[in-house]
Design a protein around this motif. Structure first.
Motif, short mmCIF file in Angstrom:
data_model
loop_
_atom_site.label_atom_id
_atom_site.label_comp_id
_atom_site.label_asym_id
_atom_site.label_seq_id
_atom_site.Cartn_x
_atom_site.Cartn_y
_atom_site.Cartn_z
N PHE A 196 0.84 -1.20 0.00
CA PHE A 196 0.00 0.00 0.00
C PHE A 196 0.88 1.25 0.00
N SER A 197 0.34 2.30 -0.61
CA SER A 197 1.04 3.59 -0.65
C SER A 197 0.00 4.70 -0.57
N ARG A 198 0.30 5.71 0.24
CA ARG A 198 -0.62 6.84 0.42
C ARG A 198 0.17 8.14 0.35
N ASP A 199 -0.47 9.19 -0.20
CA ASP A 199 0.19 10.50 -0.32
C ASP A 199 -0.69 11.58 0.30
N ILE A 200 -0.02 12.56 0.90
CA ILE A 200 -0.74 13.67 1.51
C ILE A 200 0.04 14.96 1.28
N LEU A 201 -0.68 16.04 1.10
CA LEU A 201 -0.11 17.36 0.86
C LEU A 201 -0.53 18.27 2.02
N LEU A 202 0.45 18.92 2.66
CA LEU A 202 0.18 19.81 3.78
C LEU A 202 0.61 21.22 3.41
N GLY A 203 -0.25 22.20 3.69
CA GLY A 203 0.07 23.59 3.38
C GLY A 203 0.33 24.41 4.63
N PHE A 204 1.29 25.34 4.54
CA PHE A 204 1.65 26.21 5.66
C PHE A 204 1.86 27.63 5.13
N GLU A 205 1.70 28.59 6.02
CA GLU A 205 1.85 29.98 5.61
C GLU A 205 3.29 30.34 5.27
N SER A 206 4.25 29.63 5.87
CA SER A 206 5.64 29.96 5.63
C SER A 206 6.51 28.76 5.96
N LEU A 207 7.77 28.81 5.53
CA LEU A 207 8.72 27.76 5.89
C LEU A 207 8.96 27.73 7.39
N THR A 208 8.86 28.89 8.03
CA THR A 208 9.04 28.95 9.48
C THR A 208 7.98 28.13 10.19
N GLN A 209 6.76 28.13 9.68
CA GLN A 209 5.70 27.30 10.26
C GLN A 209 5.87 25.83 9.88
N LEU A 210 6.37 25.58 8.68
CA LEU A 210 6.53 24.21 8.20
C LEU A 210 7.64 23.47 8.94
N SER A 211 8.73 24.15 9.19
CA SER A 211 9.94 23.50 9.69
C SER A 211 9.74 22.67 10.95
N PRO A 212 9.06 23.17 11.99
CA PRO A 212 8.89 22.35 13.21
C PRO A 212 8.11 21.06 12.96
N LYS A 213 7.26 21.07 11.95
CA LYS A 213 6.46 19.87 11.66
C LYS A 213 7.34 18.74 11.12
N VAL A 214 8.40 19.11 10.41
CA VAL A 214 9.34 18.10 9.92
C VAL A 214 9.98 17.37 11.10
N PHE A 215 10.45 18.14 12.08
CA PHE A 215 11.07 17.52 13.27
C PHE A 215 10.07 16.66 14.01
N GLU A 216 8.82 17.15 14.10
CA GLU A 216 7.78 16.40 14.80
C GLU A 216 7.51 15.06 14.11
N ILE A 217 7.45 15.08 12.78
CA ILE A 217 7.22 13.84 12.03
C ILE A 217 8.37 12.86 12.25
N LEU A 218 9.61 13.35 12.12
CA LEU A 218 10.76 12.47 12.25
C LEU A 218 10.90 11.92 13.66
N ALA A 219 10.46 12.68 14.66
CA ALA A 219 10.58 12.24 16.05
C ALA A 219 9.42 11.34 16.48
N SER A 220 8.39 11.25 15.65
CA SER A 220 7.19 10.50 16.03
C SER A 220 7.36 8.99 15.88
N GLY A 221 8.41 8.57 15.18
CA GLY A 221 8.59 7.15 14.88
C GLY A 221 8.04 6.78 13.52
N LEU A 222 7.29 7.67 12.90
CA LEU A 222 6.78 7.45 11.55
C LEU A 222 7.94 7.66 10.57
N VAL A 223 8.08 6.76 9.61
CA VAL A 223 9.17 6.86 8.63
C VAL A 223 8.55 7.01 7.24
N PRO A 224 8.40 8.24 6.75
CA PRO A 224 7.80 8.41 5.42
C PRO A 224 8.72 7.90 4.33
#
Length: 434
Positions: A196-224
């Motif tokens: 199985f494969s799934r794709d999702i697109l997330l929008g943010f107002e700026s890279l400054t808002q986007l950046s913390p979400k990357v760390f959160e994803i990587l720290a969650s144990g989820l491996v995209p």
């Protein structure tokens, strides 16, 4: 073995180069024969693959002999017991994908150009969009056959899954850009295709808002499987070139994420988690929309090239420095009166920066670009980054590589070069000067 006259243009700089001749070997014996002739005639040799490089690593700047491996393009063996695919160096990524399409297996690396040869991928340690989960080319090669400058054959690596038997010679040749030996044959690591494969697109107002979400994803144990970032201004080039529309999603900065695996419900749960990270989330359920988004993302660099001369960069920084680095590099570009777009692989810190000439005169472009690159590479070095993540050093990044690499590291690299190629026959003047 075919031979022809050869005049080449550096696809990045436009500079005209001339080689003494170009040869097209069809076997390893041909490669050995050519290597012996080059040594006997006191010539220099550059190995070329799919002509997709972006760093000038195969550019003939001093009448070298060129050796194209494009006719060494046989897929030799699929071994499902050891999970390896044996191929010649001239086989392209597209041909590997096509061969494996009707099997339960796949080769994980997914570099931008599917017409690149696997030998070229190994020579630059190409990365691609799936590197965050599956690794780069280095992580997906088990063994290689290499012809040295003195025409000896060397087997590096093995098809064993574990190996602690002496020096790891395989990894020395991967990323060496043809300066240590000629890769002729590779044993690639393959693996079962996820169900199985799934794709999702997330929008943010700026890279400054986007950046913390990357760390959160990587720290969650989820491996995209993929974790890509880009901004709306980058996407506009692709929309014009492909005549496709980006989905109606608010924001100026975006994450494009692929999840894959064999547990469908787990993927659905992970999608719900990712969707909760942004008020602007779109699960790409429709195949047509999904394909369009990935085409748009994949065409950013080539779409810019349709509109203007550009300088394509592939710096890498620690993952926690992505947003501040892009913000700083944007400010530098504005101050230098240069246009630039930024995108790349959020999961591994790889930033693609495309500096765009637009209507600048050649003189203005050269002057402004040189000053900007000096500032850019100094900043990248200051935050612990490197000048190349996946394109290699070649000629274009050589001054910055030599300037910012540690003295001891450069001395060690030169010692390795002299040990394998004491007469400096193979791709001289690339990566560093001896």
């Amino acid at each position: 073995m075919e031979i022809s006259e050869n005049y080449l243009t550096n696809r990045v700089t436009g500079e005209i180069g001339q080689a003494t001749a170009i040869y097209f070997p069809t076997s390893q014996d041909d490669v050995v024969e050519l290597m012996q002739a080059v040594r006997k005639n006191h010539q220099k040799l550059i190995t070329i693959g799919g002509h997709t490089g972006l760093s000038g690593a195969t550019f003939p700047d001093n009448n070298q002999v060129l050796m194209s491996l494009e006719k060494m393009n046989r897929i030799l063996k699929l071994d499902t017991e050891t999970m390896t695919l044996t191929v010649e160096a001239g086989v392209t990524i597209a041909e590997i994908s096509e061969f494996l399409a009707e099997t339960p297996y796949f080769y994980a690396p997914d570099p931008g150009s599917k017409e690149a040869s696997i030998g070229g991928n190994a020579a630059t340690n190409a990365g691609g969009m799936r590197a965050v989960k599956y690794g780069v080319t280095r992580d997906n090669i088990r063994a290689m056959r290499v012809i040295l400058a003195d025409s000896r054959e060397l087997q590096v690596g093995s098809i064993n899954r574990k190996d602690s038997s002496g020096y790891d010679l395989k990894d020395i040749f991967i990323g060496s850009e043809g300066t240590l030996g000629v890769i002729t044959e590779l044993d690639l690591k393959i693996q079962p295709k996820p169900k199985f494969s799934r794709d999702i697109l997330l929008g943010f107002e700026s890279l400054t808002q986007l950046s913390p979400k990357v760390f959160e994803i990587l720290a969650s144990g989820l491996v995209p499987a993929t974790l890509e970032f880009f901004e709306r201004d980058s996407m506009s080039y692709s929309e014009r070139a492909l005549k496709l529309d980006f989905p109606d999603l608010s924001g100026q900065a975006f994450l494009l994420i692929t999840l894959d695996g064999n547990a469908e419900q787990q993927l659905e749960n992970e999608l719900d988690y990712l969707a909760s990270l942004s008020d602007e989330a779109l699960i790409l359920k429709d195949e047509q929309t999904r394909n369009a988004v990935w085409q748009l993302r994949g065409a950013i660099a080539s779409s810019v090239e349709l509109e203007s001369i550009q300088e394509p960069l592939d710096v890498v920084v620690p993952v926690n420095k992505i947003a501040p680095t892009i913000i700083a590099l944007k400010q530098m570009a504005i101050a230098a009166d240069l246009s630039a777009i930024f995108f790349g692989h959020a999961g591994d810190g790889n930033i693609h920066a495309n500096i765009i000439k637009n209507d600048l005169t050649d003189e203005e472009w050269t002057e402004k670009l040189e000053a900007y690159l000096d500032e850019l590479y100094a900043y990248v070095a200051k935050v612990g980054g490197k000048p190349s993540a996946e394109h290699g050093i070649g000629l274009l990044k050589k001054p910055y590589f030599q300037k910012y690499i540690g003295t001891s590291e450069l001395v060690a690299m030169k010692a390795i070069k002299r040990a394998f190629d004491p007469e400096n026959i193979l791709n001289p003047g690339k990566i560093f000067d001896l």
